[in-house]
Design a protein around this motif. Structure first.
Motif, PDB file in Angstrom:
ATOM      1  N   PHE A  73       1.079   5.470  -1.474  1.00 56.50           N
ATOM      2  CA  PHE A  73       0.989   6.457  -0.404  1.00 56.50           C
ATOM      3  C   PHE A  73       0.366   7.735  -0.947  1.00 56.50           C
ATOM      4  O   PHE A  73       0.875   8.320  -1.909  1.00 56.50           O
ATOM      5  N   ASP A  74      -0.736   8.152  -0.352  1.00 60.38           N
ATOM      6  CA  ASP A  74      -1.413   9.379  -0.765  1.00 60.38           C
ATOM      7  C   ASP A  74      -0.812  10.559  -0.016  1.00 60.38           C
ATOM      8  O   ASP A  74      -0.852  10.611   1.225  1.00 60.38           O
ATOM      9  N   ALA A  75      -0.240  11.503  -0.759  1.00 60.15           N
ATOM     10  CA  ALA A  75       0.292  12.740  -0.186  1.00 60.15           C
ATOM     11  C   ALA A  75      -0.805  13.788  -0.312  1.00 60.15           C
ATOM     12  O   ALA A  75      -0.903  14.487  -1.324  1.00 60.15           O
ATOM     13  N   ALA A 107       7.802   2.220  -4.436  1.00 61.06           N
ATOM     14  CA  ALA A 107       6.440   2.610  -4.065  1.00 61.06           C
ATOM     15  C   ALA A 107       5.922   3.654  -5.033  1.00 61.06           C
ATOM     16  O   ALA A 107       6.695   4.319  -5.743  1.00 61.06           O
ATOM     17  N   THR A 108       4.612   3.823  -5.052  1.00 59.78           N
ATOM     18  CA  THR A 108       3.951   4.844  -5.862  1.00 59.78           C
ATOM     19  C   THR A 108       3.344   5.871  -4.925  1.00 59.78           C
ATOM     20  O   THR A 108       2.591   5.511  -4.013  1.00 59.78           O
ATOM     21  N   HIS A 137      -3.163  12.742  -7.708  1.00 63.03           N
ATOM     22  CA  HIS A 137      -4.256  12.603  -6.724  1.00 63.03           C
ATOM     23  C   HIS A 137      -5.149  13.837  -6.749  1.00 63.03           C
ATOM     24  O   HIS A 137      -5.777  14.158  -5.750  1.00 63.03           O
ATOM     25  N   SER A 138      -5.172  14.517  -7.899  1.00 66.66           N
ATOM     26  CA  SER A 138      -5.903  15.757  -8.146  1.00 66.66           C
ATOM     27  C   SER A 138      -5.087  16.953  -7.657  1.00 66.66           C
ATOM     28  O   SER A 138      -4.088  16.789  -6.944  1.00 66.66           O
ATOM     29  N   VAL A 235      -2.864  -3.983  -4.238  1.00 62.05           N
ATOM     30  CA  VAL A 235      -2.515  -2.572  -4.128  1.00 62.05           C
ATOM     31  C   VAL A 235      -2.943  -2.126  -2.735  1.00 62.05           C
ATOM     32  O   VAL A 235      -4.129  -2.219  -2.382  1.00 62.05           O
ATOM     33  N   VAL A 236      -1.993  -1.661  -1.941  1.00 62.92           N
ATOM     34  CA  VAL A 236      -2.258  -1.229  -0.564  1.00 62.92           C
ATOM     35  C   VAL A 236      -2.294   0.291  -0.535  1.00 62.92           C
ATOM     36  O   VAL A 236      -1.387   0.953  -1.049  1.00 62.92           O
ATOM     37  N   VAL A 237      -3.336   0.871   0.063  1.00 67.89           N
ATOM     38  CA  VAL A 237      -3.414   2.326   0.176  1.00 67.89           C
ATOM     39  C   VAL A 237      -2.991   2.741   1.586  1.00 67.89           C
ATOM     40  O   VAL A 237      -3.497   2.233   2.583  1.00 67.89           O
ATOM     41  N   MET A 238      -2.005   3.652   1.636  1.00 71.89           N
ATOM     42  CA  MET A 238      -1.532   4.237   2.881  1.00 71.89           C
ATOM     43  C   MET A 238      -1.396   5.743   2.657  1.00 71.89           C
ATOM     44  O   MET A 238      -1.814   6.254   1.610  1.00 71.89           O
ATOM     45  N   HIS A 239      -0.829   6.449   3.624  1.00 72.28           N
ATOM     46  CA  HIS A 239      -0.768   7.904   3.520  1.00 72.28           C
ATOM     47  C   HIS A 239       0.614   8.439   3.867  1.00 72.28           C
ATOM     48  O   HIS A 239       1.306   7.889   4.721  1.00 72.28           O
TER      49      HIS A 239
END
Length: 280
Positions: A73-75, A107-108, A137-138, A235-239
């Motif tokens: 999950f991208d924060a 989760a990561t 994520h920078s 690897v699944v990318v979500m937000h």
């Protein structure tokens, strides 16, 4: 299987929309990002450097009968979105984090440093929960290439500093063990960016399944896209950004039980990287 082009396009739409722009602030001095040897007592696994010593890139784990899958999950929050947050826009999603806890899904979370500054209590809670791991994520969520769906660009000379500034923000927020994993904003990178980050000692983490949750209004469609794309080792990318991905929690509540019914086991990215290292 969803193509890499489709993955990057869908995710970068979110990145472009989140870029409220302006040049990134000058980075403060920060300690180096953690390496495989010093990031934590547990010494999370990393990949060996790629050709010519470039930062290694990880996309998925081995396609073995052990049906593991990593939800990530991208924060996201950019360096200049403070005024929008102050005006009431929510870049967090505590309901999603609670759903993962309720469902007992490891989760990561790939966090920007600016997100950790805006939501330090949540960053600390995620970072101290053994169910989760925090990755980088920078700081700015600005692009590390010159052409990344309209995102502002981090100069090459400041790429490493942007990553290190994010780790410094995690430490200030109270995250005790940020992993040596980095996800490029928008998923955009090139050889120049990989070379610039080599001294940071991170493994770049991409994905092989895009959820399509960015700006989605149909949670069932998001869940269906994940279910159709997942394979062992995916690897699944979500937000984890409520204003830009409002259906993610509902989608997770649908797809998690179904993947378990199909025999999948949820793991963090560190476990997939460790399995990939052992497989080789």
């Amino acid at each position: 299987m969803i193509t890499r082009v489709r993955s990057i396009t869908a995710v970068c739409v979110l990145g472009a929309a989140l870029a409220a722009c302006g040049a990134p602030q000058a980075p403060r001095a920060a300690r180096p990002a953690p390496s495989a040897a010093s990031a934590a007592p547990s010494q999370p696994p990393t990949l060996a450097p790629g050709p010519a010593g470039l930062t290694p890139v990880f996309r998925n784990g081995p396609r073995t009968p052990d049906r593991t899958v990593a939800l990530t999950f991208d924060a996201d929050m950019t360096a200049d979105q403070g005024p929008r947050a102050a005006a009431g826009e929510r870049f967090d999603n505590p309901g999603l984090i609670e759903a993962l806890r309720e469902l007992k899904v490891p989760a990561t979370v790939f966090m920007t440093g600016r997100w950790a500054e805006e939501y330090p209590r949540q960053a600390r809670g995620i970072g101290r929960d053994p169910l989760f791991e925090v990755a980088n994520h920078s700081y700015s969520h600005y692009a590390f290439t010159g052409d990344c769906y309209g995102l502002p660009t981090v100069p090459e000379a400041r790429m490493r500093a942007d990553v290190e500034r994010a780790y410094a923000a995690f430490r200030r927020a109270g995250v005790p063990d940020a992993r040596p994993y980095f996800r490029f904003p928008g998923g955009c990178y090139d050889r120049r960016a990989l070379r610039a980050l080599t001294p940071a000692g991170v493994t770049a983490v991409q994905w092989d399944v895009v959820s399509g949750d960015a700006f989605a209004t149909d949670a069932d469609a998001v869940a269906r896209q994940v279910l159709e794309g997942v394979r062992p080792g995916s690897v699944v990318v979500m937000h984890c950004t409520r204003s830009a991905a409002p259906t993610t929690e509902r989608a997770v509540r649908t797809l998690v039980p179904e993947l378990r019914r199909q025999g999948f086991r949820f793991v963090r990215v560190s476990e997939l990287i460790g399995a990939a290292h052992d497989w080789r």
